[in-house]
Structure formats: structure tokens, C-alpha cells
Scaffold this motif. Structure first.
Motif, short mmCIF file in Angstrom:
data_model
loop_
_atom_site.label_atom_id
_atom_site.label_comp_id
_atom_site.label_asym_id
_atom_site.label_seq_id
_atom_site.Cartn_x
_atom_site.Cartn_y
_atom_site.Cartn_z
N PRO A 6 0.83 -1.22 0.00
CA PRO A 6 0.00 0.00 0.00
C PRO A 6 0.86 1.27 0.00
O PRO A 6 0.40 2.35 -0.36
CB PRO A 6 -0.82 -0.13 1.29
CG PRO A 6 -0.10 -1.12 2.13
CD PRO A 6 0.66 -2.02 1.21
N LEU A 7 2.14 1.10 0.38
CA LEU A 7 3.02 2.28 0.46
C LEU A 7 3.41 2.80 -0.92
O LEU A 7 3.92 3.91 -1.04
CB LEU A 7 4.28 1.94 1.26
CG LEU A 7 4.08 1.70 2.76
CD1 LEU A 7 5.40 1.38 3.42
CD2 LEU A 7 3.43 2.91 3.43
N HIS A 12 4.10 10.44 -2.65
CA HIS A 12 3.97 11.91 -2.49
C HIS A 12 3.95 12.31 -1.02
O HIS A 12 4.43 13.38 -0.67
CB HIS A 12 2.72 12.41 -3.22
CG HIS A 12 1.43 11.88 -2.68
ND1 HIS A 12 1.01 10.58 -2.88
CD2 HIS A 12 0.45 12.46 -1.94
CE1 HIS A 12 -0.17 10.40 -2.31
NE2 HIS A 12 -0.52 11.53 -1.72
N VAL A 13 3.40 11.42 -0.18
CA VAL A 13 3.35 11.73 1.26
C VAL A 13 4.78 11.76 1.82
O VAL A 13 5.14 12.66 2.59
CB VAL A 13 2.49 10.70 2.02
CG1 VAL A 13 2.42 11.05 3.49
CG2 VAL A 13 1.11 10.63 1.42
N PHE B 117 -5.65 20.00 -3.08
CA PHE B 117 -5.53 20.43 -4.47
C PHE B 117 -4.53 19.60 -5.27
O PHE B 117 -4.22 19.94 -6.41
CB PHE B 117 -5.11 21.91 -4.51
CG PHE B 117 -6.22 22.85 -4.14
CD1 PHE B 117 -7.12 23.29 -5.10
CD2 PHE B 117 -6.39 23.27 -2.83
CE1 PHE B 117 -8.15 24.15 -4.76
CE2 PHE B 117 -7.42 24.13 -2.48
CZ PHE B 117 -8.31 24.56 -3.45
N ARG B 118 -3.97 18.54 -4.70
CA ARG B 118 -2.88 17.80 -5.34
C ARG B 118 -3.27 17.26 -6.73
O ARG B 118 -2.53 17.42 -7.70
CB ARG B 118 -2.42 16.66 -4.43
CG ARG B 118 -1.02 16.17 -4.72
CD ARG B 118 -0.66 15.04 -3.80
NE ARG B 118 -1.49 13.88 -4.00
CZ ARG B 118 -1.26 12.94 -4.92
NH1 ARG B 118 -0.21 13.01 -5.68
NH2 ARG B 118 -2.08 11.91 -5.07
N VAL B 119 -4.47 16.68 -6.80
CA VAL B 119 -4.88 16.09 -8.08
C VAL B 119 -5.02 17.19 -9.14
O VAL B 119 -4.61 17.03 -10.29
CB VAL B 119 -6.19 15.29 -7.90
CG1 VAL B 119 -6.69 14.80 -9.25
CG2 VAL B 119 -5.95 14.12 -6.95
N ASP B 120 -5.56 18.34 -8.74
CA ASP B 120 -5.69 19.48 -9.67
C ASP B 120 -4.32 19.95 -10.14
O ASP B 120 -4.13 20.31 -11.30
CB ASP B 120 -6.39 20.66 -8.99
CG ASP B 120 -7.84 20.35 -8.70
OD1 ASP B 120 -8.08 19.30 -8.07
OD2 ASP B 120 -8.70 21.14 -9.09
N THR B 146 -2.22 9.71 -9.35
CA THR B 146 -3.62 10.11 -9.09
C THR B 146 -4.52 8.87 -9.00
O THR B 146 -5.72 8.96 -9.23
CB THR B 146 -4.15 11.04 -10.21
OG1 THR B 146 -3.94 10.38 -11.45
CG2 THR B 146 -3.46 12.37 -10.21
N SER B 147 -3.90 7.74 -8.67
CA SER B 147 -4.68 6.50 -8.55
C SER B 147 -5.72 6.63 -7.43
O SER B 147 -5.55 7.46 -6.52
CB SER B 147 -3.75 5.34 -8.24
OG SER B 147 -3.13 5.59 -7.00
N PRO B 148 -6.80 5.85 -7.50
CA PRO B 148 -7.82 5.92 -6.44
C PRO B 148 -7.21 5.69 -5.06
O PRO B 148 -7.64 6.32 -4.09
CB PRO B 148 -8.79 4.79 -6.80
CG PRO B 148 -8.57 4.52 -8.24
CD PRO B 148 -7.17 4.89 -8.57
N GLU B 149 -6.19 4.81 -4.97
CA GLU B 149 -5.55 4.54 -3.67
C GLU B 149 -4.87 5.81 -3.14
O GLU B 149 -4.99 6.16 -1.96
CB GLU B 149 -4.50 3.42 -3.79
CG GLU B 149 -5.06 2.04 -4.06
CD GLU B 149 -5.24 1.77 -5.56
OE1 GLU B 149 -5.17 2.72 -6.36
OE2 GLU B 149 -5.46 0.60 -5.91
N ALA B 150 -4.14 6.49 -4.06
CA ALA B 150 -3.44 7.71 -3.64
C ALA B 150 -4.44 8.78 -3.22
O ALA B 150 -4.24 9.49 -2.23
CB ALA B 150 -2.56 8.21 -4.78
#
Lengths: 163, 388
Positions: A6-7, A12-13, B117-120, B146-150
């Protein structure tokens, strides 16, 4: 990194966390550059300031140092209304006039003859006790038939022994 | 030469040291706290009716927080020494809290804005070329996930940051009230209620500002004003204004009922020096009238035409913005209109128009966040998610 982990979606985090950490470290390092060396030694101020003030040359001598040469003015002042006012309060520090180390006269003592000097204590103010002599200088001078000049006070009053 | 003075004043009671800038400082931080609350109602508490405003409220909070320190810097004789409160704080003074609270709140807010706002940012980077692409790529920190998980992770972190941000916003604004409430020599300030009053009036001003800005933004963009958003904000605004007014009145009533010696001074203050700004503005024009208007909006919501609802909330919000400004003025300036001797008054205080801390300087400082908001909107549109 394992694509199943999952990481993998938390890259980005981590980047944001590293950036934040870098900013915090830069702030702390930057702070240490600006904090004076002796700050906080005795309290929330620069400790060295105490020694700096102590080591400043002495510039005032008190009324007795004036009396050493100006005994006539000293006697007049001591018997007048301004007895509690120090000579140097109006004239300035004795070091302007005498080298305190050598005991020699180095310059003429400045004599201020402006009404602003008198107004420092005698301008009428609500906050001053009612029995303290205080005037609106313009009104006071004109009502006594004087001219409202920069040194108007000295036309009638002798600052060494004012009425 | 001197202002009109009556009774006995100490020499340091004559000058108003805390000027219009010190009125603007709590006013601007209050707007930040209120705007942040609205965004948190969506991001933390999942109130869907605030969805149209969630991002816009966050951007508003950031733009106002960016200039919150400006009035203080302009007030200082040596603004370059202002940084000392952060570099060498004296923890025996409440003012030492400023650096820590302001800096940490700013970081939390900045992070939250970034995650929201990251995805934008990534979308704009992908659609741009040249320098613009570099700028947005740098803003995205070089990660284009920009995956659903992220995105799910972003939402989770946003919720946590917003949850941390609520107590921090309360602390930042509560501390401003604390500075006044903790001055025991001044009976008009010294009350434990002061931080609470500041906090509630902050919520009022922030929500009111968002109602005004949201309606103006929708008109400018030619987009419909969401009925649910306005109704919900009117409800929250009504609640907070009732709490705020109740506490402001409670404080006065306690003083009046106790009839302690300071009441002699404060009753004179309220009926003379502050009669217009307290009675007319804070209590009637900015208090009672919006209380009635918002009451109508809240209680008759379902029978009301949208245009009437929008107009009534707009008018109430503008009046409440004025009310909170009057409240800040009454606290800050009012507290300096009487002598600590309790036997003397300064009769009037009119700030100069062009002075360093005058009306023009205050207006200019207040204007900056709106410019920042327009720039923010150009860089990262806050209503794009509604258009799609």
C-alpha cells in the motif's frame, strides 16, 4: 518497492514529509544563527548586555562636580526653586565640558535657551498634579506682555533660581 | 495639541498605543478561524452541504492567514525586530505563543491545501507546457500518482490535518483573546470570557465572509448558488452569532449586576465614548437586525424563494462583518479610552486617514487577501470540481 504494498501510493506523502522535515531543520539552523551567543544567560535577554552597559564610560558627575569650579551658580541654584533639579538635567552630561579622566576642560558647556526645555516639565498637562507650576507658554507669555520668541522664558525667569 | 481629556489621567493613558492595526489583527485572524471551520465541516465532519465551499473556504483561510501578521508588523516601530518573537521567545509572556501557534497553524493549513488540491495540480501539470509545467511539477513534488488509492490516502490525511487544524485555529484565535483577557489592570479587558468571545465572534465573521464571497464568486462565474450551502451556512451563522452575542451581553450584564467599582467607568464608556460603535453597531445594527433576518431565513427556510434567502443572508453577513469589526474596535480602542486611575477619560479617538497606522493603511492590508484569493483562483480554481 513491492507493487502490492500500500506504500507504493504514498510516495507523495513521503516527499512532502521530507520537504517538511527539511524546512523544519532549516528553520532550526537558521534560528541558531540569529540567537545571540549570550541570550538566556540570566533571563530572556542578551547576557553580554549587562557587561556592555557596565563598561560604558561615566559621563555624569552630579552637582558636586559642577561646584568644584562654579561655586556662585551652585550656591544660587541650591537656594532656589530648582534645588532638586540636577545641573546636568538641563545642561547635559559634564563629560561634554570636562574630560573626567584628566580633569581638564575640553569644550564650552552647552547652554540650552529654548522654551521647549522648560516645557518638558512646565507645559500644562492634565496628567500633572494641579499644584505643580505649569503653563500654556504662548498664553502665559502674551498675557504678561512678552514676545513669543524661542527663548521667551528667559526674559523673566532665571533658570538657576526661578521665581 | 492634546485630545479632549476629562478627569485624572496618567501620562501614559493619553495616547492610544494600540491603534487601528491592533483592531485589524484579531479581525483578520478571526476570519481565518471562521473560514477554516467551514472547510472542516466538510473535510472532517463530512457535511455534504458544504461541498461546494470546502476548497474555497480553505483557500480563503490561507490567503487571510498569509497577511494576518502584516498589521502587527506595520504597528511595530522596528518591524525588523518582529522576528525576535519567534527567534528568542520569552515564555513568561503570552505573546511568545504567537510564533509557535502562527507557524504551526500555517504549516498545517499549507499541507491541507496541498493534499486537497494535489490532483488538480497534477492535472494542470499534465496539460501544460514549458515554464508553467515546471511550476506545477514542482508544486506536485514530482509525483504524478492520481490513482484511487493515492486519492483515498489524500482524503484520509486531509481529514487528520483538518482535525488537527480545528484546535489549532481555536488556539491561535483564543490566544489573541487571551492577550486582552489576561491584562488585569484593565477591567474592560480582564475577563476569562474574552478568549471565548473572540473565538465565537471569529466563527461569525469567517462564516459571514464566506457567504459574501461565495455569492459574489458564483455571480462572477455565472454558476448557480447552491441552496443547501446557503441554508446550512445561515443556520451555522445564526447559531454562532447567538452564542457570540449572548456572551458579549453576559459579560456586560455581569459587570452591571455586580456593580463593582469598575462599572462606574465601563457604563460611562458604553454610553458615551462607545455609544455608536457598541450600542448602534455591535448590538443593534450588527446584532439585533441580523439576528431577526437570519432567524427568518432559518425558521422559514422551506417556504423561501432562493433570491430572498440569498439577499437576506447576504445583508445579514455584511452587517455581521461590520458587527465583529465594531466588537474588535470596542475592545481594543475602548480599553484605552479610560485611565487606569479609573477617574479619567479620553473623550474621542478618530484614526487619521493617511497616517502610518491610519484608515488607508488598514484598508490596504485588508484588501491584500482578496487579491491573493483572486491569484489563488487563477492558479488553482477552487470551484472546478463543481463544473465537472
Amino acid at each position: 518497492m513491492n507493487p502490492e504494498s500500500p506504500l507504493i501510493h504514498a510516495k507523495h506523502v513521503f516527499r512532502a514529509a521530507i520537504l517538511l522535515l527539511a524546512v523544519l531543520i532549516a528553520m532550526l539552523l537558521g534560528r541558531s544563527l540569529f540567537v545571540p551567543e549570550t541570550w538566556g544567560e540570566f533571563g530572556p535577554y542578551r547576557g553580554a548586555a549587562v557587561a556592555e552597559h557596565r563598561d560604558k564610560p561615566i559621563r555624569h558627575g552630579g552637582n558636586d562636580s559642577c561646584a568644584m569650579c562654579h561655586d556662585a551658580e551652585y550656591a544660587e541654584h541650591a537656594g532656589g526653586e530648582h534645588a532638586s533639579v540636577q545641573c546636568e538635567s538641563c545642561h547635559g552630561p559634564v563629560a561634554f565640558h570636562v574630560d573626567l579622566e584628566e580633569g581638564e576642560v575640553v569644550a564650552e558647556m552647552p547652554v540650552h535657551r529654548s522654551r521647549e526645555l522648560c516645557e518638558l516639565c512646565h507645559l500644562r498637562l492634565e496628567a500633572r498634579p494641579a499644584d505643580f507650576p505649569q503653563v500654556d507658554v504662548r498664553e502665559h507669555v502674551l498675557s504678561n506682555g512678552g514676545e513669543f520668541t524661542p527663548d521667551a522664558c528667559f526674559e523673566c525667569h532665571d533658570p538657576h533660581s526661578p521665581i | 495639541m492634546f485630545p479632549e481629556l476629562t478627569g485624572f489621567l496618567f501620562p501614559n493613558d493619553i495616547h492610544i498605543h494600540w491603534s487601528l492595526m491592533i483592531v485589524m489583527y484579531p479581525y483578520i485572524t478571526g476570519l481565518v478561524a471562521g473560514a477554516f471551520l467551514v472547510s472542516s465541516l466538510y473535510h472532517v465532519f463530512g457535511r455534504e452541504e458544504f461541498k461546494p465551499l470546502g476548497r474555497f473556504a480553505l483557500a480563503t483561510a490561507l490567503c487571510f492567514l498569509a497577511v494576518a501578521g502584516l498589521p502587527l508588523l506595520n504597528h511595530l516601530g522596528h518591524p525588523e525586530r518582529g522576528i525576535n518573537v519567534i527567534i528568542t521567545p520569552n515564555f513568561t509572556s503570552a505573546m511568545a505563543g504567537f510564533g509557535i501557534l502562527y507557524a504551526s497553524y500555517f504549516i498545517v493549513l499549507l499541507l491541507e491545501v496541498w493534499f486537497v488540491f494535489r490532483v488538480d495540480i497534477i492535472d494542470t501539470a499534465a496539460r501544460s507546457r514549458g515554464l508553467k509545467r515546471w511550476f506545477f511539477a514542482a508544486l506536485a513534488l514530482g509525483v504524478y500518482d492520481t490513482s484511487p488509492e493515492a486519492q483515498a490516502l489524500d482524503r484520509k490525511i486531509t481529514r487528520v490535518l483538518a482535525a488537527i487544524g480545528i484546535p489549532m485555529a481555536c488556539l491561535l484565535h483564543g490566544y489573541v483573546g487571551f492577550l486582552f483577557g489576561a491584562l488585569k489592570a484593565n477591567p474592560w479587558w480582564s475577563t476569562p470570557l474574552m478568549p471565548v468571545i473572540f473565538l465565537f465572534s471569529a466563527m461569525v465573521s469567517g462564516i459571514a465572509l464566506l457567504i459574501v464571497l461565495y455569492q459574489v464568486a458564483m455571480k462572477l462565474k455565472g454558476m448557480p448558488i447552491e441552496r443547501n450551502a446557503i441554508s446550512a451556512m445561515a443556520r451555522w451563522l445564526w447559531l454562532f452569532m447567538i452564542m457570540s452575542l449572548t456572551m458579549e451581553l453576559l459579560e456586560i450584564m455581569m459587570l452591571a449586576y455586580e456593580r463593582a467599582e469598575e462599572w462606574e467607568v465601563i457604563s460611562h464608556l458604553l454610553t458615551h465614548q462607545l455609544s455608536f460603535s457598541f450600542i448602534s453597531l455591535q448590538m443593534v445594527g450588527g446584532g439585533l437586525i441580523p439576528l431577526i433576518l437570519l432567524g427568518i431565513v432559518v425558521l422559514m427556510d422551506r417556504y423561501m424563494d432562493d433570491r430572498i434567502r440569498n439577499t437576506l443572508t447576504m445583508v445579514s453577513s455584511l452587517l455581521l462583518l461590520l458587527q465583529v469589526l465594531a466588537m474588535r474596535w470596542n475592545v481594543v480602542i475602548g480599553g484605552q479610552m479610560f485611565s487606569k486611575s479609573m477617574t479619567g477619560f479620553r473623550e474621542t479617538y478618530v484614526p487619521e486617514m493617511f497616517a502610518k497606522e491610519g484608515i488607508l493603511a488598514a484598508a490596504l492590508i485588508f484588501f491584500i487577501p482578496f487579491v491573493l484569493l483572486v491569484i489563488f483562483e487563477k492558479v488553482l480554481p477552487t470551484f472546478r470540481h463543481l463544473e465537472s
